[in-house]
Design an enzyme around this catalytic site. Structure first.
Site, PDB file in Angstrom:
ATOM      1  N   LYS A   9       0.843  -1.195   0.000  1.00  0.00           N
ATOM      2  CA  LYS A   9       0.000   0.000   0.000  1.00  0.00           C
ATOM      3  C   LYS A   9       0.877   1.243   0.000  1.00  0.00           C
ATOM      4  O   LYS A   9       1.879   1.312   0.701  1.00  0.00           O
ATOM      5  CB  LYS A   9      -0.887  -0.021   1.246  1.00  0.00           C
ATOM      6  CG  LYS A   9      -1.703   1.220   1.479  1.00  0.00           C
ATOM      7  CD  LYS A   9      -2.731   1.032   2.579  1.00  0.00           C
ATOM      8  CE  LYS A   9      -2.151   1.072   3.953  1.00  0.00           C
ATOM      9  NZ  LYS A   9      -3.186   1.221   4.997  1.00  0.00           N
ATOM     10  N   SER A  25      -5.309   3.956 -16.557  1.00  0.00           N
ATOM     11  CA  SER A  25      -4.274   3.494 -15.644  1.00  0.00           C
ATOM     12  C   SER A  25      -3.943   4.550 -14.611  1.00  0.00           C
ATOM     13  O   SER A  25      -4.545   5.619 -14.568  1.00  0.00           O
ATOM     14  CB  SER A  25      -2.997   3.111 -16.385  1.00  0.00           C
ATOM     15  OG  SER A  25      -2.459   4.274 -16.984  1.00  0.00           O
ATOM     16  N   THR A  57      -7.583  -0.187 -11.388  1.00  0.00           N
ATOM     17  CA  THR A  57      -6.890   0.093 -12.637  1.00  0.00           C
ATOM     18  C   THR A  57      -5.563  -0.654 -12.595  1.00  0.00           C
ATOM     19  O   THR A  57      -5.399  -1.577 -11.792  1.00  0.00           O
ATOM     20  CB  THR A  57      -6.735   1.624 -12.861  1.00  0.00           C
ATOM     21  OG1 THR A  57      -6.265   1.856 -14.181  1.00  0.00           O
ATOM     22  CG2 THR A  57      -5.835   2.272 -11.839  1.00  0.00           C
ATOM     23  N   TYR A  58      -4.625  -0.273 -13.442  1.00  0.00           N
ATOM     24  CA  TYR A  58      -3.316  -0.925 -13.445  1.00  0.00           C
ATOM     25  C   TYR A  58      -2.229   0.151 -13.429  1.00  0.00           C
ATOM     26  O   TYR A  58      -2.467   1.309 -13.752  1.00  0.00           O
ATOM     27  CB  TYR A  58      -3.157  -1.845 -14.660  1.00  0.00           C
ATOM     28  CG  TYR A  58      -3.179  -1.120 -15.973  1.00  0.00           C
ATOM     29  CD1 TYR A  58      -2.001  -0.709 -16.584  1.00  0.00           C
ATOM     30  CD2 TYR A  58      -4.388  -0.818 -16.595  1.00  0.00           C
ATOM     31  CE1 TYR A  58      -2.031  -0.010 -17.788  1.00  0.00           C
ATOM     32  CE2 TYR A  58      -4.424  -0.137 -17.799  1.00  0.00           C
ATOM     33  CZ  TYR A  58      -3.239   0.261 -18.387  1.00  0.00           C
ATOM     34  OH  TYR A  58      -3.269   0.945 -19.566  1.00  0.00           O
ATOM     35  N   GLY A  73      -7.157   8.256 -18.314  1.00  0.00           N
ATOM     36  CA  GLY A  73      -8.404   7.735 -18.858  1.00  0.00           C
ATOM     37  C   GLY A  73      -9.558   7.937 -17.900  1.00  0.00           C
ATOM     38  O   GLY A  73      -9.635   8.950 -17.193  1.00  0.00           O
ATOM     39  N   ALA A  74     -10.458   6.968 -17.844  1.00  0.00           N
ATOM     40  CA  ALA A  74     -11.646   7.080 -16.997  1.00  0.00           C
ATOM     41  C   ALA A  74     -11.299   7.276 -15.525  1.00  0.00           C
ATOM     42  O   ALA A  74     -12.035   7.940 -14.796  1.00  0.00           O
ATOM     43  CB  ALA A  74     -12.522   5.840 -17.171  1.00  0.00           C
ATOM     44  N   ALA A  75     -10.169   6.730 -15.086  1.00  0.00           N
ATOM     45  CA  ALA A  75      -9.758   6.891 -13.681  1.00  0.00           C
ATOM     46  C   ALA A  75      -9.568   8.360 -13.316  1.00  0.00           C
ATOM     47  O   ALA A  75      -9.738   8.737 -12.154  1.00  0.00           O
ATOM     48  CB  ALA A  75      -8.477   6.103 -13.410  1.00  0.00           C
TER      49      ALA A  75
END
Length: 128
Positions: A9, A25, A57-58, A73-75
């Site tokens: 984390k 991402s 996401t990655y 992107g969408a994130a």
């Protein structure tokens, strides 16, 4: 049976930017990735402490030392620059291994500089 355990984390990271036009991402400073035992293309769960949003996401490896945490992107719609987030990875383990597992935790300051690195249940490694 396998258990899905917290692997690592990055705690209290600050989003530095967003790019809606990118495919998707999260870009993370390479040094922070290494400290947290995370790698490029690894799936992450991200929690936004400002609005409660949670998304997966990655990882894309960012430039070492820039302290960037960029949502792509969408994130990029899930957190704004300046929002505080928690980035988590997970691993599957057998119950016997999971009982003794200690995830790696990296705590950063408001500029994404690492302050402390430790395994849960282990002594803290203060970094500055």
């Amino acid at each position: 049976m396998k258990l899905h355990m917290l692997k690592s984390k990055i705690h209290n990271a600050i989003v530095t930017s967003g790019d809606l036009e990118y495919e998707g991402s999260i870009t993370i400073d390479k040094e922070l990735l290494e400290m947290a035992d995370m790698i490029a293309n690894e799936k992450v769960l991200v929690v936004n402490n400002n609005n409660g949003e949670r998304f997966e996401t990655y990882i894309i490896e960012g430039t070492r030392g820039l302290r960037e945490i960029q949502l792509n992107g969408a994130a990029a719609r899930c957190a704004l620059p300046g929002d505080e987030i928690i980035i988590m990875t997970f691993a599957e383990m057998e119950p016997d291994e999971a009982r003794n597992w200690q995830p790696m935790i990296v705590i950063v300051d408001r500029m994404n500089n690492p302050k402390r690195r430790h395994r849960v249940g282990a002594d803290n490694e203060y970094l500055g």
